[in-house]
Scaffold this active site. Structure first.
Site, short mmCIF file in Angstrom:
data_model
loop_
_atom_site.label_atom_id
_atom_site.label_comp_id
_atom_site.label_asym_id
_atom_site.label_seq_id
_atom_site.Cartn_x
_atom_site.Cartn_y
_atom_site.Cartn_z
N SER A 118 0.83 -1.18 0.00
CA SER A 118 0.00 0.00 0.00
C SER A 118 0.87 1.24 0.00
O SER A 118 2.08 1.19 0.21
CB SER A 118 -0.90 0.00 1.24
OG SER A 118 -1.52 -1.26 1.42
N HIS A 123 0.12 15.83 -1.54
CA HIS A 123 0.70 16.90 -2.34
C HIS A 123 -0.07 18.19 -2.05
O HIS A 123 -1.29 18.16 -1.92
CB HIS A 123 0.62 16.58 -3.84
CG HIS A 123 1.22 15.26 -4.21
ND1 HIS A 123 2.57 15.08 -4.36
CD2 HIS A 123 0.65 14.06 -4.45
CE1 HIS A 123 2.82 13.82 -4.68
NE2 HIS A 123 1.66 13.18 -4.73
N CYS A 146 -4.18 -2.63 0.61
CA CYS A 146 -4.61 -3.98 0.24
C CYS A 146 -4.75 -4.79 1.52
O CYS A 146 -4.14 -4.47 2.54
CB CYS A 146 -3.59 -4.65 -0.68
SG CYS A 146 -3.45 -3.88 -2.30
#
Length: 268
Positions: A118, A123, A146
């Site tokens: 994962s 950002h 996951c």
């Protein structure tokens, strides 16, 4: 209602579902002069630098029960930051019963965490209107996991980690896993809205719109702050320094900016 061990779905080997949460927030500010705009951008860059964003993402990793394998972070010139974390699912002996409950999780520069199964990324995007004196700060956070761990448990903390006027939240489950009889499972928990994972006191603060595609396991929620106090949108001074005409003009401009972001289109 909590699931007992006997009620939980028994899977065949590893859970192959990918669960992705995208959290997008906007902070809006009125900056009349170039000096005010530069001061606002400098404040945002300091408030949300890569080190602080890394701390936020590490807490997200703790909340969802993941282990950080690698961290990449960067502050940009003239502004903005990014962080990425690579994470792995922790050694789960028994899946917590609350993993499948629709309930808010705990409270709370670019940073990216890299995981073996994962990842978590953030950002930031400070920007401004060239003519109308409005500056905005946007942060995009993606949590992709996951296995048994769920990114939705981190949503409450993320909401409280930023000063937010507008939020756009997306959640999607991809792929499939199998039960012990070999039948495909395209989702391993019940959900009818992202709002189920937002505390009631937060929902009372926002106007909210849902767009959900249940058959594709795609969930989308948009949120816009209800209360408006002009003082919260002025940088370095208060509205008593402005004439009534100036207050109204700035208020109209800010509300138009927020409506356009919320509805995703220009309003003329």
């Amino acid at each position: 209602m909590k699931l007992t061990p006997d009620q939980r779905i028994q899977l065949h080997e590893f859970n192959n579902l990918t669960k992705s949460l995208s959290f997008n927030m906007y902070d809006i500010c009125y900056t009349k002069t170039k000096e005010e705009r530069e001061a606002y951008i400098e404040y945002i860059d300091e408030q949300y630098n890569a080190d602080r964003l890394t701390s936020i993402l590490n807490t997200v990793s703790d909340i969802i029960g993941a282990h950080v394998l690698n961290t990449a972070k960067q502050d940009y010139v003239p502004q903005g930051a990014s962080v990425t974390l690579l994470v792995s699912e922790g050694p789960v002996v028994e899946v917590p019963t609350e993993s499948f409950e629709e309930s808010p999780g705990p409270l709370p520069s670019n940073v990216v965490l890299q995981l073996d199964k994962s990842h978590i990324t953030v950002h930031t995007y400070p920007e401004y209107h060239p003519d109308e004196g409005i500056s905005t700060f946007r942060a995009d956070i993606d949590v992709s996991t996951c296995g048994e761990i769920s990114p939705l448990k981190a949503l409450n903390y993320l909401i409280h980690s930023f000063d937010t006027d507008i939020m756009t939240i997306d959640y999607r489950v991809r792929g499939f896993t199998r039960d012990i009889n070999g039948h495909k499972l395209f989702i391993d928990h019940e959900i009818n809205s992202i709002q189920n994972y937002i505390p009631e006191e937060v929902k009372q603060m926002f106007d909210m719109i849902d767009v959900n595609v249940y058959q594709e396991n795609i969930f989308h929620t948009k949120c816009k702050l209800k209360a408006f106090d002009l003082n919260n949108y002025l940088f370095g001074y208060t509205k008593d320094k402005l004439s009534m005409e100036e207050q109204q003009e700035i208020t109209d401009g800010l509300k138009l900016e927020m409506d356009e972001i919320f509805y995703g289109k220009n309003i003329y």
